[in-house]
Design a protein around this motif. Structure first.
Motif, PDB file in Angstrom:
ATOM      1  N   ALA A   1       2.449  -9.352  -6.618  1.00  0.00           N
ATOM      2  CA  ALA A   1       2.425  -8.054  -5.940  1.00  0.00           C
ATOM      3  C   ALA A   1       3.818  -7.443  -5.960  1.00  0.00           C
ATOM      4  CB  ALA A   1       1.951  -8.208  -4.502  1.00  0.00           C
ATOM      5  N   HIS A   2       3.859  -6.147  -6.189  1.00  0.00           N
ATOM      6  CA  HIS A   2       5.115  -5.393  -6.150  1.00  0.00           C
ATOM      7  C   HIS A   2       4.908  -4.250  -5.167  1.00  0.00           C
ATOM      8  CE1 HIS A   2       6.562  -7.438  -9.793  1.00  0.00           C
ATOM      9  NE2 HIS A   2       5.288  -7.371 -10.178  1.00  0.00           N
ATOM     10  N   LEU A   3       5.727  -4.197  -4.116  1.00  0.00           N
ATOM     11  CA  LEU A   3       5.609  -3.154  -3.099  1.00  0.00           C
ATOM     12  C   LEU A   3       6.752  -2.169  -3.235  1.00  0.00           C
ATOM     13  CD1 LEU A   3       4.665  -5.318   0.021  1.00  0.00           C
ATOM     14  CD2 LEU A   3       3.151  -3.987  -1.457  1.00  0.00           C
TER      15      LEU A   3
ATOM     16  N   GLN B   1      -1.212  -1.497   5.333  1.00  0.00           N
ATOM     17  CA  GLN B   1      -1.861  -2.792   5.316  1.00  0.00           C
ATOM     18  C   GLN B   1      -1.205  -3.758   6.297  1.00  0.00           C
ATOM     19  OE1 GLN B   1      -4.546  -3.761   3.787  1.00  0.00           O
ATOM     20  NE2 GLN B   1      -4.866  -1.954   2.561  1.00  0.00           N
TER      21      GLN B   1
ATOM     22  N   CYS C   1      -4.131   2.505  -0.922  1.00  0.00           N
ATOM     23  CA  CYS C   1      -3.117   3.240  -0.177  1.00  0.00           C
ATOM     24  C   CYS C   1      -3.532   3.399   1.271  1.00  0.00           C
ATOM     25  CB  CYS C   1      -2.890   4.608  -0.819  1.00  0.00           C
ATOM     26  SG  CYS C   1      -2.190   4.504  -2.458  1.00  0.00           S
TER      27      CYS C   1
ATOM     28  N   PHE D   1       3.308  -3.055   6.639  1.00  0.00           N
ATOM     29  CA  PHE D   1       4.205  -2.333   5.750  1.00  0.00           C
ATOM     30  C   PHE D   1       3.743  -0.898   5.567  1.00  0.00           C
ATOM     31  CE2 PHE D   1       6.450  -5.994   4.520  1.00  0.00           C
ATOM     32  CZ  PHE D   1       5.565  -7.025   4.294  1.00  0.00           C
TER      33      PHE D   1
ATOM     34  N   ILE E   1      -2.856  -1.396  -5.316  1.00  0.00           N
ATOM     35  CA  ILE E   1      -3.210  -1.844  -3.973  1.00  0.00           C
ATOM     36  C   ILE E   1      -3.635  -0.600  -3.203  1.00  0.00           C
ATOM     37  CG2 ILE E   1      -2.331  -2.883  -1.856  1.00  0.00           C
ATOM     38  CD1 ILE E   1      -0.357  -4.465  -3.637  1.00  0.00           C
TER      39      ILE E   1
ATOM     40  N   ALA F   1       3.274   3.975  -7.958  1.00  0.00           N
ATOM     41  CA  ALA F   1       2.120   3.085  -8.144  1.00  0.00           C
ATOM     42  C   ALA F   1       1.094   3.708  -9.092  1.00  0.00           C
ATOM     43  CB  ALA F   1       1.480   2.760  -6.804  1.00  0.00           C
TER      44      ALA F   1
ATOM     45  N   GLY G   1       1.721  -0.168  -3.515  1.00  0.00           N
ATOM     46  CA  GLY G   1       1.962  -1.364  -4.303  1.00  0.00           C
ATOM     47  C   GLY G   1       1.038  -1.504  -5.485  1.00  0.00           C
TER      48      GLY G   1
ATOM     49  N   PHE H   1       8.716   0.599  -1.084  1.00  0.00           N
ATOM     50  CA  PHE H   1       8.958   1.057   0.280  1.00  0.00           C
ATOM     51  C   PHE H   1       9.700   2.386   0.261  1.00  0.00           C
ATOM     52  CE2 PHE H   1       8.650  -3.529   0.502  1.00  0.00           C
ATOM     53  CZ  PHE H   1       7.823  -3.710   1.594  1.00  0.00           C
TER      54      PHE H   1
ATOM     55  N   LYS I   1       6.438   6.700  -3.267  1.00  0.00           N
ATOM     56  CA  LYS I   1       5.856   5.352  -3.372  1.00  0.00           C
ATOM     57  C   LYS I   1       4.510   5.382  -4.105  1.00  0.00           C
ATOM     58  CE  LYS I   1       5.652   5.068   1.059  1.00  0.00           C
ATOM     59  NZ  LYS I   1       6.175   6.374   1.420  1.00  0.00           N
TER      60      LYS I   1
ATOM     61  N   ALA J   1       3.987   1.130   2.674  1.00  0.00           N
ATOM     62  CA  ALA J   1       4.368   0.961   1.277  1.00  0.00           C
ATOM     63  C   ALA J   1       3.189   1.249   0.369  1.00  0.00           C
ATOM     64  CB  ALA J   1       4.839  -0.482   1.049  1.00  0.00           C
TER      65      ALA J   1
END
Length: 199
Positions: A141-143, A171, A168, A130, A166, A156, A134, A145, A152, A132
């Motif tokens: 988990a919230h991503l 991943q 950067c 991805f 998450i 976050a 998150g 996009f 993005k 993204a």
């Protein structure tokens, strides 16, 4: 920065790093490129079994680095890069690759190459990659996009304090950590064939 003639006589330098269990050995004739890679991926230094070994040769500073110029072709089971000053391949099934660069910004151009390599290796392992940013909130988990520069990472960063960000980095999620992916793939999403051309 070393001149192209300096790089011809330089001993090969190496660096090993891994993201999502995909360990990569990068070898180059340019010590500054390896140093830049070590700084950029310091949190991902590792040892262990390698899934990819790539050799990067810097042969000049012809390109000013534009991602839009890079042509990608799939032929004979390999991903080929064909653009002026940016030529090479990735054979994800054999775990080898090569890139010959003539670039003013070789580290950025190498990042593009590595993103493609990780996407192919993730796909081969049944995983997904991805682009993204998150957060984790309440165990979920919230991503976010979007295209580069869409915000993005900003979303976050400004999320509530009770969230965990998450890292950067693009991943990969290995197949062993995912449930059934078939519901997210259409019947048209397959590995590129010899006749597929992107770019």
């Amino acid at each position: 920065m070393n001149t192209p003639s300096d790089n011809v006589n330089q001993p090969q330098q190496t660096y090993i790093f891994g993201v999502a269990g995909i360990n990569t050995l990068v070898t180059s004739n340019n010590p500054e490129l390896i140093l830049g890679l070590q700084k950029r991926y310091a949190a991902y230094s590792c040892q262990g079994d390698l899934l990819l070994q790539v050799n990067i040769d810097i042969v000049g500073q012809k390109r000013s680095s534009s991602l839009l110029e890079k042509g990608i072709r799939f032929k004979d089971g390999k991903c080929h890069f064909v653009a002026p000053g940016y030529e090479g391949f990735i054979d994800s099934r054999c775990g080898i690759g090569e890139l010959i660069l003539s670039s003013k910004h070789p580290l950025n151009d190498l990042d593009y190459y590595l993103r493609v390599a990780y996407a192919l290796l993730s796909f081969d392992a049944g995983g997904m990659m991805f682009h993204a940013a998150g957060i984790v909130r309440g165990g979920k988990a919230h991503l976010f996009f979007g295209h580069s520069g869409a915000g993005k990472t900003t979303v976050a960063r400004v999320s509530r304090d009770d969230t965990r960000k998450i890292p950067c980095i693009l991943q990969s999620i290995p197949a062993k950590r995912l449930r059934d992916l078939s519901r997210y793939r259409s019947c048209l999403q397959t590995r590129p064939t010899c006749s597929t051309q992107l770019g």
